[in-house]
Design an enzyme around this catalytic site. Structure first.
Site, PDB file in Angstrom:
ATOM      1  N   HIS A 656       1.449  -6.317   9.701  1.00 38.47           N
ATOM      2  CA  HIS A 656       2.064  -7.180  10.710  1.00 38.47           C
ATOM      3  C   HIS A 656       1.820  -8.665  10.434  1.00 38.47           C
ATOM      4  CE1 HIS A 656      -1.968  -7.172  12.783  1.00 38.47           C
ATOM      5  NE2 HIS A 656      -1.582  -8.397  13.075  1.00 38.47           N
ATOM      6  N   ASP A 711       0.219   0.234   9.965  1.00 38.26           N
ATOM      7  CA  ASP A 711      -0.027  -1.211   9.842  1.00 38.26           C
ATOM      8  C   ASP A 711      -1.003  -1.489   8.695  1.00 38.26           C
ATOM      9  OD1 ASP A 711      -0.045  -3.904  10.293  1.00 38.26           O
ATOM     10  OD2 ASP A 711      -1.299  -3.822  12.096  1.00 38.26           O
ATOM     11  N   SER A 805      -6.785 -10.104  12.238  1.00 32.58           N
ATOM     12  CA  SER A 805      -5.822  -9.102  11.815  1.00 32.58           C
ATOM     13  C   SER A 805      -5.883  -8.991  10.294  1.00 32.58           C
ATOM     14  CB  SER A 805      -4.409  -9.499  12.244  1.00 32.58           C
ATOM     15  OG  SER A 805      -4.279  -9.425  13.647  1.00 32.58           O
TER      16      SER A 805
END
Length: 855
Positions: A656, A711, A805
């Site tokens: 992402h 992801d 992330s």
């Protein structure tokens, strides 16, 4: 010098030379001196006048022969055992009060040094001559150095002692370890000795000190910072099987501050590992050692030490052939402290141990008398507290300690508060002669006894915490008083039988969080069954049968016997095609596959620094603590996402992060720069940091940017990374690897998200715990897929920790290696209290990673 006093073993005052006196207190052993014993002598009786019979004569001959043999045996024993000599060496120092130190004493080849050394050796010889079990066996003594005070002579003495007297000789020297002589004692004209101190040492040390090929002497100059290193540093390793020493000196009335700027020796866990020792004298006496060091330390580790006088000795003893660069150190002199402690009379303030955050010096006593206004009470809060000594139980405090209100504190402690029921309090600090530590940083505050923590919650210990931390399921008070008498939030918390509140996601995770195990009750399976990590119950016969009956592999994990079984997706497959019943066998230090393939390609998951800095209640990572952590900067935007290094050419991150957005092509590898070995975002050009551009971004083809399923992304570097102490790869788990519920793992990052937030400058770390998958799905209904895993924040002493992330979940596995359990995906990166974070399960993508990278 006659005396009417009764003496044991001739232990009365003895006259040495022209007045040097030594009072021996030793006893003889069995009334014998110098181990003299006599051989047995035959006592042959006269025979009777009438001749003996043949058998009588034969018996007499045999008895005589037996006595001769016994005599020979005794003689052999006497020669081979009693006369066997054992080499014993003691080193120490002698204080000479009627001599003034001159600079020439620093040079062992000077006339002045040689002359005074000769006097010292004569004095030692005289002293030993009057000590039973030592004097007759004294071989030689040597003087190694002199220092101020008035003059202190450092020496070693060697003895050759009969083996049967060694124990007694060691006892004698132990009792006479500190010899105090009368102040008027004189020998050799006006040579006055007031004290002699000696300790046992290794005889090899003496042999090595005679070799000056790796012996150095340095004297501080003014306020100049002096530098020294191990031979060959940093381009070549220090010598093996050697002894090096550095004698450091300062001017009179000064002390020395020593700092190791770089430290890289062989690992401490190796037998006979290389060792650096710092002494508070110029002789390697164990009771005066300040620290012993081995292994490797990050640059941020506190390795600053202080002497109590103007000398230090650093020794390096090497035994291994390992190639390590050694150390770089600096030192300087500073004025000796005239006092320590004092009166503190403000309403609040701070104080600390001497030279904090450097190690405090030995042999020091400080007293702080604190007084606040009359209508107030006073409390002392210790923010950092390190008074730890090797091998000493913290509860007893026999050596270094802080004393308040009659109670002693020592060891390594988290923040704590000590209060007084008046406006006065006295804090005392004491250090003995050996092994120092960082010390403490404290603050004192005045407070109203009726409201000690205005606007906050008051722990029973006196500590103040934010009101919102009350009854949140986390023990922020060290005595848990913030979690007593609480009403639990039914939507987010579980009510323990002892009335504590705990996060719901900790229920049934095989960890006793309540303390009374009530969070794990009702989770167990019936008798003769096995409970899987996902809560499923199986017959015990199905455990360790080589089949994944649980569905999560937990019934095949940690099986005691390694068997070759039928291959499934939950069994480890060796390169030869055989599968094992053992769970997580890869890189655990044991060859389980017959072809050894489970231990191949294991140059991963190990930190270069074997020691990590101590931080209590903090989230700052140490330099080199997570060498696989990568910071990804988008052009013109700075740090955006994290990643992990898995090989010189490849990184693992979250898909992402590379979705085009707001007119910026995040999917374009030319828009990204990777920083490896980075610790501080403001120091991207620091030594050890490697900057790399991206060559390719491979997001998983099934990635769903709405649900964040699949992801995960792979990033190829334009130029390979160079492994170093700050840059190392993390281990990738096999597809069958299991990270069970309740396991503690770590997440790291700089706390930045793609869409905003300033983030942290220093790399952050947070300890988290794997959550039961069923519980995770219940907490986040319709959002969790099999490719996702939930974790909950574990370290209650820290409010929150934002991960990045794409950053890694790092799990310490067998043999101390660290494997990547997952990738930071969505939710709060490092998880908030009572809120789980969601991460991509890495084992499920192991085959995909290998197909695309070859790793």
């Amino acid at each position: 010098m006659g005396s009417d006093r009764a003496r044991k073993g001739g232990g009365g005052p003895k006259d040495f030379g022209a007045g040097l006196k030594y009072n021996s207190r030793h006893e003889k052993v069995n009334g014998l001196e110098e181990g003299v014993e006599f051989l047995p002598v035959n006592n042959v009786k006269k025979v009777e006048k009438h001749g003996p019979g043949r058998w009588v004569v034969l018996a007499a001959v045999l008895i005589g022969l037996l006595l001769v043999l016994l005599g020979i045996g005794f003689l052999v024993w006497h020669l081979q055992y009693r006369d066997v000599r054992v080499q014993k060496v003691f080193n120490g120092y002698m204080r000479i009060t009627n001599e003034n130190f001159v600079d020439a004493y620093e040079n062992s080849n000077s006339t002045e040094f040689v002359s005074l050394a000769s006097k010292v050796k004569d004095a030692l010889k005289l002293l030993y001559s009057g000590v039973p079990f030592l004097g007759p066996y004294h071989k030689e003594s040597a003087v190694t150095a002199f220092s101020e005070g008035s003059v202190i002579a450092y020496y070693w003495s060697e003895f050759s002692i009969p083996q049967h007297l060694v124990e007694e000789a060691e006892r004698v020297m132990a009792e006479e370890r500190v010899v105090m002589l009368p102040p008027r004692a004189r020998s050799l004209k006006s040579f006055v000795v007031t004290s002699v101190v000696a300790f046992p040492t290794d005889s090899k040390t003496v042999q090595r000190t005679q070799d000056n090929s790796c012996s150095f002497g340095l004297h501080a100059r003014g306020v100049e910072l002096m530098r020294f290193t191990t031979p060959g540093f940093p381009d070549s390793p220090y010598p093996a099987h050697a002894r090096c020493q550095w004698a450091l000196r300062g001017d009179a009335d000064s002390v020395l501050s020593l700092t190791f700027r770089s430290f890289d020796l062989a690992s401490c866990d190796e037998r006979g590992s290389d060792l650096v020792t710092v002494y508070n004298t110029l002789s390697p006496m164990e009771p005066h050692a300040l620290v012993q060091l081995c292994g490797t330390y990050p640059p941020s580790y506190n390795l600053t030490f202080h002497s109590s006088q103007n000398v230090l000795l650093i020794t390096l003893i090497t035994n291994t052939e390992r190639r390590h660069p050694g150390f770089e150190a600096t030192f300087f002199q500073l004025p000796r402290m005239s006092s320590c402690g004092g009166r503190l009379r403000k309403a609040q303030g701070t104080f600390n141990s001497p030279y904090y955050p450097g190690h405090y010096p030995p042999n020091i006593d400080c007293t702080w008398n604190i007084e606040v206004p009359n209508n107030q009470h006073v409390k002392v809060r210790f923010k950092f507290f390190y008074l730890l000594e090797p091998g000493v139980p913290a509860g007893t405090c026999p050596k270094d300690y802080v004393e308040i209100n009659g109670e002693k504190y020592c060891g390594e402690r988290s923040q704590f508060v000590v209060t007084s029921n008046s406006n006065k309090i006295t804090v005392r600090f004491h250090s003995d002669q050996s092994y120092t530590d960082t010390g403490f940083l404290a603050e004192y505050l005045s407070y109203d006894s009726s409201d000690p923590c205005p606007g906050q919650f008051t722990c029973r210990t006196g500590r103040c915490i934010r009101k919102e931390l009350r009854c949140d399921g986390w023990a922020d008070c060290t005595d848990h008083s913030d979690e007593l008498n609480c009403s639990c939030d039914a939507g987010h918390q579980f009510t323990c039988k002892n009335k504590f509140c705990k996060p719901l996601f900790w229920v049934c995770d095989s960890v006793n969080d309540c303390g009374d195990n009530s969070d794990e009750q009702g989770c167990s399976c019936p008798a003769q069954t096995f409970r899987c990590s996902n809560g499923k119950c199986l017959s015990k016969s199905q455990q360790c049968n080589g089949k994944d009956d649980c569905g999560d592999g937990s019934d095949e994990a940690s099986c005691p016997k390694v068997n070759v079984v039928t291959c499934t997706k939950h069994t480890y497959r060796c390169l030869n095609g055989l599968c094992l019943s053992k769970g997580n066998p890869e890189c655990d230090g044991k060859e389980d596959c017959s072809d050894g393939s489970d231990e191949k390609d294991c140059d991963c998951g190990l930190r270069s620094f074997t020691r990590q800095a101590r931080v209590v209640g903090g989230t700052d990572a140490d330099e080199g603590e997570w060498p696989w952590q990568v910071s990804l900067h988008a052009l013109g935007q700075g740090h955006i996402c994290g990643a992990s290094l898995i090989s010189p050419n490849w990184l693992v991150s979250a898909a992402h992060c590379y979705i085009d957005d707001r007119g910026f092509r995040y999917s374009d590898p030319t828009q990204w720069t990777a920083f490896l070995g980075l610790h501080d975002q403001s120091q991207r050009s620091a030594p050890g940091v490697q900057e790399r551009r991206l060559k390719r971004i491979i997001s998983h083809p099934f990635f769903n940017d709405f649900t964040f399923d699949y992801d995960i992304a792979l990033l190829e570097l334009e130029k390979p990374a160079e492994y170093s102490s700050m840059v190392r790869p993390i281990c990738l788990p096999d597809a069958s690897h299991v990270f069970p519920a309740g396991k503690a793992i770590w997440v790291t990052g700089w706390g930045h998200t793609q869409y905003g937030g300033t983030g942290a400058l220093i790399l952050q770390k947070g300890e988290i715990r794997v959550i039961n998958q069923t519980t995770c799905e219940n907490l986040l209904p319709q959002q969790i897929t099999p490719r996702m895993m939930c974790v909950g924040f574990l370290s209650g002493g820290v409010d929150s920790c934002q991960g990045d992330s794409g950053g890694p979940l790092s799990s310490v596995e067998a043999d101390g290696r660290i494997f990547q359990a997952g990738v930071v995906s969505w939710g709060d990166g490092c998880a908030q209290r009572n809120k789980p974070g969601v991460y991509t399960r890495l084992p499920l993508f192991r085959d995909w990673i290998k197909e695309n990278t070859g790793v």
